[in-house]
Design a protein around this motif. Structure first.
Motif, PDB file in Angstrom:
ATOM      1  N   ILE A 101     -89.428 -27.880 -34.721  1.00 35.36           N
ATOM      2  CA  ILE A 101     -88.005 -27.664 -34.464  1.00 35.36           C
ATOM      3  C   ILE A 101     -87.761 -26.232 -34.004  1.00 35.36           C
ATOM      4  CG2 ILE A 101     -85.728 -27.633 -35.564  1.00 35.36           C
ATOM      5  CD1 ILE A 101     -86.858 -29.824 -37.496  1.00 35.36           C
ATOM      6  N   GLN A 102     -88.415 -25.288 -34.664  1.00 32.19           N
ATOM      7  CA  GLN A 102     -88.283 -23.879 -34.315  1.00 32.19           C
ATOM      8  C   GLN A 102     -88.802 -23.608 -32.905  1.00 32.19           C
ATOM      9  OE1 GLN A 102     -90.296 -21.343 -37.175  1.00 32.19           O
ATOM     10  NE2 GLN A 102     -88.475 -20.057 -37.381  1.00 32.19           N
ATOM     11  N   LEU A 103     -89.908 -24.248 -32.563  1.00 34.41           N
ATOM     12  CA  LEU A 103     -90.504 -24.028 -31.249  1.00 34.41           C
ATOM     13  C   LEU A 103     -89.587 -24.532 -30.138  1.00 34.41           C
ATOM     14  CD1 LEU A 103     -93.028 -22.915 -29.856  1.00 34.41           C
ATOM     15  CD2 LEU A 103     -94.007 -25.215 -29.960  1.00 34.41           C
ATOM     16  N   LYS A 104     -88.954 -25.682 -30.337  1.00 29.77           N
ATOM     17  CA  LYS A 104     -88.001 -26.161 -29.346  1.00 29.77           C
ATOM     18  C   LYS A 104     -86.866 -25.160 -29.166  1.00 29.77           C
ATOM     19  CE  LYS A 104     -84.425 -29.531 -28.358  1.00 29.77           C
ATOM     20  NZ  LYS A 104     -83.582 -30.655 -28.845  1.00 29.77           N
ATOM     21  N   ALA A 105     -86.372 -24.607 -30.275  1.00 30.83           N
ATOM     22  CA  ALA A 105     -85.275 -23.633 -30.203  1.00 30.83           C
ATOM     23  C   ALA A 105     -85.700 -22.387 -29.424  1.00 30.83           C
ATOM     24  CB  ALA A 105     -84.809 -23.266 -31.603  1.00 30.83           C
ATOM     25  N   ILE A 106     -86.941 -21.944 -29.638  1.00 31.62           N
ATOM     26  CA  ILE A 106     -87.457 -20.774 -28.917  1.00 31.62           C
ATOM     27  C   ILE A 106     -87.533 -21.063 -27.422  1.00 31.62           C
ATOM     28  CG2 ILE A 106     -89.506 -19.346 -28.549  1.00 31.62           C
ATOM     29  CD1 ILE A 106     -90.046 -19.683 -31.608  1.00 31.62           C
ATOM     30  N   TYR A 107     -88.085 -22.213 -27.074  1.00 29.95           N
ATOM     31  CA  TYR A 107     -88.226 -22.560 -25.661  1.00 29.95           C
ATOM     32  C   TYR A 107     -86.859 -22.709 -24.980  1.00 29.95           C
ATOM     33  CZ  TYR A 107     -93.225 -23.538 -26.411  1.00 29.95           C
ATOM     34  OH  TYR A 107     -94.558 -23.435 -26.683  1.00 29.95           O
ATOM     35  N   LYS A 108     -85.905 -23.292 -25.681  1.00 29.85           N
ATOM     36  CA  LYS A 108     -84.573 -23.438 -25.077  1.00 29.85           C
ATOM     37  C   LYS A 108     -83.912 -22.082 -24.899  1.00 29.85           C
ATOM     38  CE  LYS A 108     -80.242 -25.981 -25.247  1.00 29.85           C
ATOM     39  NZ  LYS A 108     -79.343 -26.875 -26.020  1.00 29.85           N
ATOM     40  N   ARG A 109     -84.090 -21.187 -25.850  1.00 25.60           N
ATOM     41  CA  ARG A 109     -83.526 -19.844 -25.721  1.00 25.60           C
ATOM     42  C   ARG A 109     -84.171 -19.101 -24.541  1.00 25.60           C
ATOM     43  NH1 ARG A 109     -80.648 -16.107 -28.838  1.00 25.60           N
ATOM     44  NH2 ARG A 109     -80.501 -17.585 -30.575  1.00 25.60           N
ATOM     45  N   ILE A 110     -85.479 -19.282 -24.373  1.00 25.20           N
ATOM     46  CA  ILE A 110     -86.161 -18.661 -23.228  1.00 25.20           C
ATOM     47  C   ILE A 110     -85.537 -19.128 -21.917  1.00 25.20           C
ATOM     48  CG2 ILE A 110     -88.336 -18.611 -21.942  1.00 25.20           C
ATOM     49  CD1 ILE A 110     -89.786 -18.650 -24.676  1.00 25.20           C
ATOM     50  N   LEU A 111     -85.301 -20.432 -21.796  1.00 25.79           N
ATOM     51  CA  LEU A 111     -84.692 -20.962 -20.581  1.00 25.79           C
ATOM     52  C   LEU A 111     -83.275 -20.415 -20.392  1.00 25.79           C
ATOM     53  CD1 LEU A 111     -85.845 -24.700 -20.817  1.00 25.79           C
ATOM     54  CD2 LEU A 111     -86.548 -23.036 -19.072  1.00 25.79           C
ATOM     55  N   THR A 112     -82.521 -20.381 -21.464  1.00 23.41           N
ATOM     56  CA  THR A 112     -81.148 -19.874 -21.385  1.00 23.41           C
ATOM     57  C   THR A 112     -81.133 -18.425 -20.924  1.00 23.41           C
ATOM     58  OG1 THR A 112     -80.421 -21.384 -23.137  1.00 23.41           O
ATOM     59  CG2 THR A 112     -79.023 -19.471 -22.684  1.00 23.41           C
ATOM     60  N   ASP A 113     -81.986 -17.605 -21.516  1.00 23.56           N
ATOM     61  CA  ASP A 113     -82.031 -16.185 -21.173  1.00 23.56           C
ATOM     62  C   ASP A 113     -82.576 -15.962 -19.760  1.00 23.56           C
ATOM     63  OD1 ASP A 113     -81.067 -15.727 -23.681  1.00 23.56           O
ATOM     64  OD2 ASP A 113     -82.961 -15.022 -24.531  1.00 23.56           O
ATOM     65  N   TYR A 114     -83.530 -16.776 -19.340  1.00 22.04           N
ATOM     66  CA  TYR A 114     -84.129 -16.615 -18.019  1.00 22.04           C
ATOM     67  C   TYR A 114     -83.096 -16.882 -16.919  1.00 22.04           C
ATOM     68  CZ  TYR A 114     -87.120 -17.427 -13.941  1.00 22.04           C
ATOM     69  OH  TYR A 114     -87.702 -17.383 -12.699  1.00 22.04           O
ATOM     70  N   PHE A 115     -82.288 -17.928 -17.107  1.00 18.52           N
ATOM     71  CA  PHE A 115     -81.370 -18.317 -16.055  1.00 18.52           C
ATOM     72  C   PHE A 115     -79.989 -17.668 -16.203  1.00 18.52           C
ATOM     73  CE2 PHE A 115     -84.404 -21.849 -15.715  1.00 18.52           C
ATOM     74  CZ  PHE A 115     -84.588 -21.885 -14.339  1.00 18.52           C
ATOM     75  N   SER A 116     -79.766 -16.923 -17.273  1.00 18.02           N
ATOM     76  CA  SER A 116     -78.454 -16.316 -17.465  1.00 18.02           C
ATOM     77  C   SER A 116     -78.284 -15.093 -16.568  1.00 18.02           C
ATOM     78  CB  SER A 116     -78.268 -15.905 -18.925  1.00 18.02           C
ATOM     79  OG  SER A 116     -79.195 -14.890 -19.266  1.00 18.02           O
TER      80      SER A 116
END
Length: 380
Positions: free
Chosen positions: A365-380
């Protein structure tokens, strides 16, 4: 509805995808990603199954890629397991099964994160998943096939994250920004067989090989570099196959594996060993044969925007700042680094390839949250 990465991990573990068998894992992912709007293409080559999936515009300037594998190593003796190896049983907070750690949980986490992200906040760019069924095998037609296909078809990742397990003990403690190279050499020295009571009538290759093995093992390859530990050489076999006590064997074989940092190339390692072996073969008047397999060259993605992006997301979700590491064996990042900047981050890998391989459910669960945050920050 958000994709449950734990349920997806369990579904993938139930697919008996022992290298090179597909086992249903890529079929499952293709359906899941396709339903979420990803353009999916099977890129099978040489009997190896591979899946390419892209959401967004082809050729987008901003494209974030994930790479991983669904193939797993054999289970070994099934009787040694306390659970069914492909049962995906959850008990005491752990999901058990072959591939649960290495690395179906990583694939499930980045697939779930990617689907949720493009649905929640469709980015101006592309999200790419390159998933192979041949990482645990020879890796000749896995990620390399995907990258070759991408080059031919105008597909590209601007940056890539490989979801292999990277943390030794604590979630978030390490990420990989490079890997050592690996080269294996099979050495054979041939003399003249003879009677052990008349050694002067034979030419024993064992002392020659022993001298070589000692010389190689005693040599300091380097003292390490800014981002790498010292290179290492391991003698993994030394044998003649001789079972007789009164016979001097005609040949002797040894195998060495060298894990080298960026101070060397595979060719420089091979040249050095070849020169040492040649000198000893000449000294002892034995014939020499050398076979070589290069598994990968050393590489480094210098610390910068990509490693900072991943480290910040890991810190935000775990409270831990990851160490930038280059330890461990090879991974498919050794192929991706020729395509785009690449780093690796995943969960704790303590039980990978072991009997009763298992992953902490909360880490998925934590790993999914990390990966989603990476995507959010990359495209922001």
């Amino acid at each position: 509805m958000p994709v449950d990465p734990v349920a997806l991990t369990a579904d993938l573990v139930r697919c008996p995808s022992v290298t090179p068998t597909e086992g249903g894992a890529l079929v499952l992912l293709e359906h899941l990603l396709g339903d979420a709007g990803f353009d999916c293409t099977r890129v099978d080559r040489g009997g190896v199954p591979n899946l390419f999936a892209r959401w967004g515009r082809q050729g987008a300037n901003r494209s974030f890629g994930f790479n991983g594998h669904t193939d797993v190593v054999p289970v070994g003796n099934e009787d040694d397991w306390s659970v069914l190896p492909f049962g995906a049983e959850i008990k005491d907070g752990y999901l058990y099964g072959r591939g649960s750690t290495d690395m179906k949980s990583g694939v499930a986490a980045f697939a779930a994160a990617a689907i949720d992200f493009v649905i929640d906040t469709p980015p101006d760019g592309a999200v790419i998943l390159a998933i192979t069924g041949d990482e645990e095998g020879d890796a000749l037609h896995g990620t390399t096939a995907l990258l070759d296909w991408m080059a031919r078809n105008g597909e590209a990742m601007a940056v890539c994250l490989v979801g292999e397990p990277t943390c030794p003990d604590v979630m978030g403690e390490a990420m990989k920004i490079g890997r050592r190279g690996s080269v294996t050499l099979w050495l054979t020295m041939r003399g003249v067989q003879g009677h052990a009571a008349y050694p002067h009538r034979a030419n024993n290759p064992i002392p020659a090989m022993a001298r070589l093995v000692d010389r190689l093992s005693s040599h300091e390859l380097d003292k390490g570099t800014a981002h790498f530990d010292p290179s290492t050489l391991a003698v993994v076999t030394f044998d003649t196959g001789n079972t007789a006590t009164n016979v001097i064997p005609a040949s002797c074989r040894a195998t060495v594996n060298v894990r080298f940092n960026e101070a060397h190339s595979s060719q420089s390692v091979v040249d050095w060993i070849g020169a040492e072996a040649g000198k000893i073969a000449e000294e002892y008047d034995v014939d020499l044969d050398i076979k070589v397999k290069v598994s990968g060259e050393s590489f480094l993605t210098p610390p910068g925007d990509l490693s900072d992006l991943v480290a910040a997301a890991v810190k935000a979700e775990t409270g831990v700042t990851p160490v930038l590491s280059t330890s461990g064996g090879t991974s498919d990042a050794r192929f991706v680094k020729d395509h785009c900047p690449v780093v690796e981050f995943g969960l704790v890998g303590k039980t990978m390839h072991q009997v009763d391989e298992r992953v902490a459910v909360d880490q998925i669960i934590q790993l999914k949250a990390i990966y989603k945050r990476i995507l959010t920050d990359y495209f922001s």
